[in-house]
Design a protein around this motif. Sequence first.
Motif, mmCIF file in Angstrom:
data_model
loop_
_atom_site.group_PDB
_atom_site.id
_atom_site.type_symbol
_atom_site.label_atom_id
_atom_site.label_comp_id
_atom_site.label_asym_id
_atom_site.label_seq_id
_atom_site.Cartn_x
_atom_site.Cartn_y
_atom_site.Cartn_z
ATOM 1 N N ASP A 9 5.796 96.740 19.666
ATOM 2 C CA ASP A 9 6.538 97.957 19.326
ATOM 3 C C ASP A 9 5.598 99.060 18.845
ATOM 4 N N ALA A 10 4.497 98.677 18.200
ATOM 5 C CA ALA A 10 3.513 99.674 17.789
ATOM 6 C C ALA A 10 2.907 100.360 19.007
ATOM 7 N N VAL A 11 2.632 99.592 20.062
ATOM 8 C CA VAL A 11 2.120 100.175 21.304
ATOM 9 C C VAL A 11 3.122 101.163 21.869
ATOM 10 N N ARG A 12 4.370 100.753 21.979
ATOM 11 C CA ARG A 12 5.400 101.619 22.569
ATOM 12 C C ARG A 12 5.586 102.890 21.746
ATOM 13 N N ARG A 13 5.617 102.749 20.427
ATOM 14 C CA ARG A 13 5.820 103.914 19.566
ATOM 15 C C ARG A 13 4.645 104.878 19.644
ATOM 16 N N GLU A 14 3.428 104.366 19.538
ATOM 17 C CA GLU A 14 2.254 105.239 19.542
ATOM 18 C C GLU A 14 2.122 105.992 20.861
ATOM 19 N N VAL A 15 2.335 105.312 21.973
ATOM 20 C CA VAL A 15 2.218 105.981 23.273
ATOM 21 C C VAL A 15 3.304 107.050 23.414
ATOM 22 N N ALA A 16 4.527 106.734 22.990
ATOM 23 C CA ALA A 16 5.610 107.716 23.068
ATOM 24 C C ALA A 16 5.322 108.923 22.174
ATOM 25 N N GLU A 17 4.793 108.669 20.951
ATOM 26 C CA GLU A 17 4.514 109.771 20.028
ATOM 27 C C GLU A 17 3.376 110.660 20.525
ATOM 28 N N GLU A 18 2.343 110.052 21.082
ATOM 29 C CA GLU A 18 1.141 110.813 21.414
ATOM 30 C C GLU A 18 1.220 111.508 22.770
ATOM 31 N N VAL A 19 1.832 110.847 23.750
ATOM 32 C CA VAL A 19 1.827 111.445 25.104
ATOM 33 C C VAL A 19 3.189 111.456 25.771
ATOM 34 N N GLY A 20 4.245 110.971 25.085
ATOM 35 C CA GLY A 20 5.585 111.052 25.641
ATOM 36 C C GLY A 20 5.882 110.095 26.771
ATOM 37 N N VAL A 21 5.037 109.081 26.987
ATOM 38 C CA VAL A 21 5.243 108.103 28.064
ATOM 39 C C VAL A 21 5.955 106.883 27.494
ATOM 40 N N GLU A 22 6.952 106.389 28.230
ATOM 41 C CA GLU A 22 7.692 105.206 27.802
ATOM 42 C C GLU A 22 7.006 103.957 28.345
ATOM 43 N N VAL A 23 6.792 102.990 27.462
ATOM 44 C CA VAL A 23 6.145 101.732 27.835
ATOM 45 C C VAL A 23 7.153 100.603 27.733
ATOM 46 N N GLY A 24 7.131 99.719 28.727
ATOM 47 C CA GLY A 24 8.014 98.558 28.731
ATOM 48 C C GLY A 24 7.282 97.298 28.327
ATOM 49 N N GLU A 25 6.834 96.516 29.298
ATOM 50 C CA GLU A 25 6.146 95.256 29.035
ATOM 51 C C GLU A 25 4.784 95.507 28.376
ATOM 52 N N VAL A 26 4.473 94.684 27.383
ATOM 53 C CA VAL A 26 3.189 94.773 26.675
ATOM 54 C C VAL A 26 2.609 93.375 26.553
ATOM 55 N N GLU A 27 1.330 93.227 26.853
ATOM 56 C CA GLU A 27 0.674 91.932 26.686
ATOM 57 C C GLU A 27 -0.613 92.077 25.891
ATOM 58 N N TYR A 28 -0.980 91.000 25.207
ATOM 59 C CA TYR A 28 -2.164 90.977 24.364
ATOM 60 C C TYR A 28 -3.416 90.779 25.217
ATOM 61 N N PHE A 29 -4.514 91.478 24.870
ATOM 62 C CA PHE A 29 -5.774 91.373 25.600
ATOM 63 C C PHE A 29 -6.875 90.721 24.763
ATOM 64 N N GLY A 30 -7.089 91.184 23.548
ATOM 65 C CA GLY A 30 -8.157 90.670 22.692
ATOM 66 C C GLY A 30 -8.238 91.509 21.431
ATOM 67 N N ASN A 31 -9.199 91.188 20.571
ATOM 68 C CA ASN A 31 -9.308 91.953 19.333
ATOM 69 C C ASN A 31 -10.769 92.154 18.967
ATOM 70 N N GLN A 32 -10.997 93.087 18.053
ATOM 71 C CA GLN A 32 -12.345 93.426 17.624
ATOM 72 C C GLN A 32 -12.323 93.915 16.182
#
Length: 302
Positions: A206-229
């Motif tokens: 949900d953080a991914v979906r919210r941040e993308v919508a807030e910053e560039v107005g694009v709606e995101v559906g499916e989200v998958e984990y890649f890695g961390n740093q």
Amino acid sequence: MTYPHEQLSANPHDRTAVHRADDAWLQDRWADPETRVLVVSGTRIKPVDGAIDWVAPAEAPDGLRVLLGEHDGRAWFAVIVDAGISKAAQGEWTPLRGLLPSLADDAMAGAPLVFHALGLAEWLFVTRYCPRCGEPLAPAKSGHELTCANGHTQFPRTDPAVIMVVTHGEPGSEDERCLLGRQAVWPEGRFSTLAGFCEPGETLEDAVRREVAEEVGVEVGEVEYFGNQPWPLPASLMLGMIGRAVSTDITVDEHEIEEARWFTRTEMKTLAEAGTLVLPGGVSISRSLVEHWYGGPLPGAW
């Protein structure tokens, strides 16, 4: 495929938390000439010839001793000295960000050790008073805890942040596109993946979906984990994610993001080779996310 960001987490040290309050063990390791120490002034270190300068305990100045752990058969510490030392000689002392280009290639530096040391140094530098009662805090457990006179204990904080490559189109097709953005303060041509901090009670997806919508107005559906740093700049854990866009119209917020664009793989390669698209540095998880989507290494970097 080994991704660039993985270099900064490779070969981690044993943090030996059980010895952080063991005075006899700590003194014994400090007396060992094979032990190595990183001197930190505030949140800066003083490299020698562009490399991390680990010294023997006998060469270390007085300061707060922070146990980092054991690695390669020896103990590793940081000594944190007054921030005024680096402030008085700013050209000689370097913050972590200035060391990133060379850190991954410096075998002696031990990137996880440096991240550990500077992450703690940053926390100790900014955490002076108890948030519950306002009393001054004093270090304990080799710098890994802070306590006040009323018995309240504070622990180092890590702020989770999502960083994401957003794609649209049939995966792997010529028409599939990747969304990148740029901030107004960046030089022309510099683009990166979008990112933002997780809010209380929020999942990573949900953080991914919210941040993308807030910053560039694009709606995101499916989200998958890649890695961390780990990213102690000052205290983040970057959680790499891949998001699939369900809309493509861009409306930038004009606050954090000045411009955002969709790139096909062909466009990305052509622009990167021409130097008109400058992608994040090789050791960042942002770079790894882009090259994972692209399918291989790309030229140029910040």
